[in-house]
Design a protein around this motif. Structure first.
Motif, mmCIF file in Angstrom:
data_model
loop_
_atom_site.group_PDB
_atom_site.id
_atom_site.type_symbol
_atom_site.label_atom_id
_atom_site.label_comp_id
_atom_site.label_asym_id
_atom_site.label_seq_id
_atom_site.Cartn_x
_atom_site.Cartn_y
_atom_site.Cartn_z
ATOM 1 N N LEU A 174 0.852 -1.184 0.000
ATOM 2 C CA LEU A 174 0.000 0.000 0.000
ATOM 3 C C LEU A 174 0.888 1.235 0.000
ATOM 4 O O LEU A 174 2.004 1.211 0.508
ATOM 5 C CB LEU A 174 -0.878 0.040 1.254
ATOM 6 N N PHE A 175 0.366 2.328 -0.554
ATOM 7 C CA PHE A 175 1.089 3.599 -0.511
ATOM 8 C C PHE A 175 0.089 4.704 -0.207
ATOM 9 O O PHE A 175 -0.926 4.832 -0.893
ATOM 10 C CB PHE A 175 1.797 3.851 -1.847
ATOM 11 N N ALA A 223 4.071 -4.830 2.144
ATOM 12 C CA ALA A 223 4.565 -3.592 2.749
ATOM 13 C C ALA A 223 3.492 -2.519 2.744
ATOM 14 O O ALA A 223 2.549 -2.559 1.946
ATOM 15 C CB ALA A 223 5.806 -3.092 2.006
ATOM 16 N N ALA A 224 3.664 -1.553 3.631
ATOM 17 C CA ALA A 224 2.870 -0.329 3.622
ATOM 18 C C ALA A 224 3.847 0.835 3.603
ATOM 19 O O ALA A 224 4.784 0.887 4.409
ATOM 20 C CB ALA A 224 1.960 -0.256 4.845
ATOM 21 N N LEU A 245 11.764 -2.327 8.686
ATOM 22 C CA LEU A 245 11.857 -1.010 8.069
ATOM 23 C C LEU A 245 12.278 -1.080 6.603
ATOM 24 O O LEU A 245 13.260 -1.737 6.262
ATOM 25 C CB LEU A 245 12.861 -0.147 8.838
ATOM 26 N N ASN A 246 11.526 -0.401 5.747
ATOM 27 C CA ASN A 246 11.930 -0.066 4.381
ATOM 28 C C ASN A 246 12.143 1.437 4.342
ATOM 29 O O ASN A 246 11.192 2.194 4.569
ATOM 30 C CB ASN A 246 10.841 -0.426 3.362
ATOM 31 N N LEU A 247 13.354 1.897 4.066
ATOM 32 C CA LEU A 247 13.642 3.326 4.149
ATOM 33 C C LEU A 247 13.735 3.944 2.761
ATOM 34 O O LEU A 247 14.680 3.695 2.017
ATOM 35 C CB LEU A 247 14.944 3.554 4.912
ATOM 36 N N ARG A 303 5.978 -5.157 6.119
ATOM 37 C CA ARG A 303 7.104 -4.242 6.206
ATOM 38 C C ARG A 303 6.579 -2.812 6.164
ATOM 39 O O ARG A 303 5.550 -2.532 5.554
ATOM 40 C CB ARG A 303 8.111 -4.509 5.086
ATOM 41 N N LEU A 304 7.304 -1.907 6.820
ATOM 42 C CA LEU A 304 6.830 -0.550 7.019
ATOM 43 C C LEU A 304 7.822 0.420 6.395
ATOM 44 O O LEU A 304 8.997 0.458 6.776
ATOM 45 C CB LEU A 304 6.658 -0.279 8.512
ATOM 46 N N GLY A 305 7.336 1.191 5.410
ATOM 47 C CA GLY A 305 8.253 2.003 4.629
ATOM 48 C C GLY A 305 7.911 3.474 4.573
ATOM 49 O O GLY A 305 6.768 3.885 4.770
ATOM 50 N N THR A 306 8.925 4.258 4.281
ATOM 51 C CA THR A 306 8.759 5.690 4.030
ATOM 52 C C THR A 306 8.928 5.950 2.544
ATOM 53 O O THR A 306 9.776 5.351 1.890
ATOM 54 C CB THR A 306 9.807 6.509 4.791
#
Length: 347
Positions: A5-6, A44-45, A107-109, A76-79
């Motif tokens: 998701l984004f 991921a989000a 973390l996905n950075l 997974r949690l991303g910026t």
């Protein structure tokens, strides 16, 4: 193909009286969507960071992600993205190291140099040297995350004999740099980082996108980096319903609102993105066919932008569930088939 998701967090609560939704309501809706995505098997989000405008109301992704980490288990949690020129790089290194620990290494950075003039003005930062400032900041973060005492004397940041007590749980935090321009992608390839982006902002067709990704991978490989580490996530507006007609009827007005109010991007409408094959709006069969074209172009992670333009929360959840039920399995089966072929051939 991985599925994520984004969220840009656009919240035009006063725009032409189209809808009313408080910032607090949107934040809680996105948290619920993230929890649901975790249960549905999304990979991921990703969350955008913006400032000083209703175009994006999430200003501190690390705070939001820490709450999401506590409520989820596997996703997974991303910026997408942290704008480095606006920040002290030591603070970025500390905050996201802590987030990686609290999320158990999820973390996905995503990082970037910024592109919105009003944000540079708001932070009183010169935009003309943003790339140089970005590079200097990234160098500091990489040094800090080694967990050793270090010094750094760059053109923009200077630190002497400092050491982080909390470093990321992951041995190597995956880093993406936001760019889909040909020059930018090739520069990132030389550096050995991944790229990510929103195709409609930078490209006019899937063929043009493929050329950029191919050139990036070629540059990455020639610079001596391991191409097996490459992962290219791309963001596309997404809405899936049982029929093509239903999906368009529901999503089109919200996508047009998002595009109409997007700041400093390409001026476009739903029809423009449809004609350029840069949306995933339709039936499950429509979306599967389009995703396979993006997969062939080099995309291996789709960042589905599903809560755009005030699209109602319950409709977002319904689309997410249909994607998990009807779209994602088509790619899981494809991966299983490829694995079986490799086994049969003794690879």
């Amino acid at each position: 193909m991985e599925f994520g998701l984004f969220t840009v967090f656009d919240n035009y609560k006063n725009y032409k009286a189209t809808f009313e939704r408080t910032p607090e309501q949107l934040l809680h809706e996105v948290l619920e969507q993230t929890v649901v995505a975790d249960g549905l098997g999304y990979n991921a989000a990703w969350f955008a960071e913006h400032h000083f405008s209703e175009y994006g109301i999430l200003t501190t992704p690390q705070t939001f992600l820490a709450i999401a980490a506590e409520r989820t288990e596997n996703i997974r949690l991303g910026t997408a993205i942290v704008t480095l020129p606006f920040k002290n790089p030591i603070q970025v290194a500390e905050d996201y190291a802590l987030l990686d620990v609290l999320s158990n290494g999820r973390l996905n950075l995503g990082l970037g140099s910024g592109y919105l003039p009003h944000e540079f003005a708001g932070f009183n930062v010169e935009g003309k040297d943003k790339a140089l400032r970005f590079n200097d900041s990234l160098a500091v973060i990489e040094k800090a995350w080694k967990g050793e005492k270090f010094s750094h004397h760059g053109d923009y940041y200077q630190f002497t004999d400092i050491k982080l007590e909390v470093i990321p749980k992951q041995k190597e935090v995956p880093i993406w740099i936001g760019t889909l321009s040909n020059n930018g992608a090739n520069f990132v390839g030389k550096m050995g980082y991944n790229i990510s982006g929103v195709p409609y902002v930078a490209c006019n067709s899937i063929a043009e996108l493929k050329d950029i990704i191919d050139s990036y991978k070629d540059t990455y490989r020639k610079a001596g980096h391991n191409e097996k580490k490459v992962k290219v996530p791309l963001a596309l507006h997404t809405y899936v319903a049982e029929t093509t007609e239903e999906a368009i009827a529901i999503a089109k007005p919200h996508l047009d609102l998002y595009l109409d109010t997007r700041m400093y991007g390409k001026s476009a409408k739903y029809q423009d993105l449809r004609d350029r094959e840069q949306v995933l709006i339709g039936s499950p069969e429509d979306v599967i066919a389009m995703l396979k074209r993006y997969q062939d172009a080099g995309c291996d992670h789709i960042m589905m932008l599903m809560n755009f333009g005030g699209l109602p929360h319950e409709k977002v959840l319904k689309s997410m569930e249909l994607i998990a039920k009807e779209v994602m399995p088509a790619f899981n089966k494809s991966a299983e088939k490829e694995l079986l072929v490799e086994v049969d051939q003794g690879v």
